[in-house]
Design an enzyme around this catalytic site. Sequence first.
Site, PDB file in Angstrom:
ATOM      1  N   LYS A  11       0.892  -1.180   0.000  1.00 15.41           N
ATOM      2  CA  LYS A  11       0.000   0.000   0.000  1.00 15.41           C
ATOM      3  C   LYS A  11       0.921   1.217   0.000  1.00 15.41           C
ATOM      4  CE  LYS A  11      -2.075   3.001   1.892  1.00 15.41           C
ATOM      5  NZ  LYS A  11      -1.942   4.422   1.461  1.00 15.41           N
ATOM      6  N   GLU A  16       9.216  15.781  15.635  1.00 15.69           N
ATOM      7  CA  GLU A  16       9.671  15.724  14.249  1.00 15.69           C
ATOM      8  C   GLU A  16       8.921  16.781  13.441  1.00 15.69           C
ATOM      9  OE1 GLU A  16       8.454  12.273  11.906  1.00 15.69           O
ATOM     10  OE2 GLU A  16      10.561  12.022  11.336  1.00 15.69           O
ATOM     11  N   CYS A  61      13.194  10.767   7.332  1.00 13.14           N
ATOM     12  CA  CYS A  61      13.110  10.263   8.707  1.00 13.14           C
ATOM     13  C   CYS A  61      14.438  10.470   9.419  1.00 13.14           C
ATOM     14  CB  CYS A  61      12.747   8.788   8.694  1.00 13.14           C
ATOM     15  SG  CYS A  61      13.863   7.818   7.663  1.00 13.14           S
ATOM     16  N   GLU A 118       9.374   1.256  10.951  1.00 12.80           N
ATOM     17  CA  GLU A 118      10.367   2.282  10.624  1.00 12.80           C
ATOM     18  C   GLU A 118       9.658   3.621  10.767  1.00 12.80           C
ATOM     19  OE1 GLU A 118      13.465   1.807  10.056  1.00 12.80           O
ATOM     20  OE2 GLU A 118      13.775  -0.166   9.166  1.00 12.80           O
TER      21      GLU A 118
END
Length: 485
Positions: free
Chosen positions: A181, A388, A290, A256
Amino acid sequence: MSQLDVDATDLGQVTESFIDGVPVGAPEVYENIDPSTGRSLGEVSRGTSEQIDRAVASARAAQRAWRTTTPEQRADLLCRLADLIESRSEDLARLESEDSGKPLTQARNDARVCARYFRFYGRAIDSYYGLSLPLRPDLHVYTRREPHGVTGHILAWNYPLQLLARGVAPALATGNCAVVKPADETPRTAVAVAGLAVQAGLPQGVFNVVTGLGAEAGAALAAHPGIDHLGFVGSTRVGALVATAAAERVSPVTLELGGKSAHLVFADADVEKAARVAAGAILQNAGQTCSAGSRVLVHESVHAELVERIAGHFAEVTIGRGLDDPDLGPLVSRKQQDRVHGYVRSAGTGEIVFGGSVAEPEGMADGAYFTPTLIDGVDPASAIAQEEIFGPVLTTMRFATEEEAVALANGTEYALLGAVWTRDLSRAHRVAAEVEAGQVYVNTYGAGGGVELPFGGFRKSGYGREKGVEALDSCTATKTIVVQL
Ligand code: NAD
């Protein structure tokens, strides 16, 4: 016309799922918005839970034969797919740049790295073995690495080609069949690569893609009882949801997730190199990485010099449409632009040394651009230092001692990457050991695509490892066989 005659990178006006080797439409579609211009790039099929059922069934059926192919056969097919990806890399890079907004040079690199993953795991599988265990003279004991079966892959939008290949290539190499996906915003290259896989000779059903929205197709895949292993790349919030769904049916997961990685710049560092690399790393993909080194922790004696040098690098940056190949493209969406702006507005005690606002390259008022931004002296406890941001925003904080530097580096919920900048060899190794992160760099940051290097986090950056030979272990489970002689 068979799928083999179709141009896999020409997806037409509607990007459809790719199940059992053929495109499959859905009753509803959504618009794929170009973040460079705010205009539509076409429509995307809104995959349903029925499509997920179909894709999982197709993968399950294909896996019965796929798992009995020899490593050599799989190696040949994956290397052939790598060749095809390379031969179509310009088309793939343009699709990627349009979908994500990333500068064309970076998208070309992503296409190259995508091919490299299929070639790396194609080559590696030929020499991936079990063990022979010398337990007793009358027992012959050995292990086999068994594929899980059907693997699910839910992906983020920031590096669509790389994330696709780093999950799917080791899964297929070890005898699994995959259902992917892709992210809602960046579906096209996944569908194109699945089409190329059929052209490379991979049997239908080995590599399926269901396009659509996270809460629909993504949630259906995470909860599907036919998924034997799930790889998730995305936010910590959704990662926890997906892991919960997988836990309900006791399925292993690799997560992750996000990061808030730090550069630790000591007094004896090559300050110009640290400034140049830190600036480049936060500008790559507009900071939507990331592993972006989004915090710079700097010794007080070189603080002023470092800040000035980073600002100097930011001042030279060109901003524009991804396809025009600037240094800095747009963020992935207006929503992401608002989010980044919100964080910058909450800088608190931090001083905005450079940037700090949305950008509007000429003729692109509807694009999602943001200036390179440097905020100095932020409060380590503030949201901007802890969370983040996922934009071209670098924060700096000072330290006086090595202990203070390590405490600051380890002082967030994330633990993904770190970098140590020093000429002192002992300090480099000491601090590299103390920084909590899945990868630590010394006097550099990143190492190309990093295909060969095990990658993953601790704490809220996730668990499990992708990349490198270690990914082959994640994609398999050990079976031990004991034979009485
Ligand atoms: P996201 O969590 O919003 O979405 C990731 C994927 O999950 C998408 O495909 C989305 O459609 C799907 N999804 C959303 N809701 C879902 C649900 N309820 N059930 C199942 N699937 C669902 O993340 P994002 O905004 O696409 O990506 C940015 C995040 O990804 C950042 O936090 C970034 O750090 C992280 N990321 C991590 C790595 C890594 O390797 N650690 C790599 C790239 C990105």
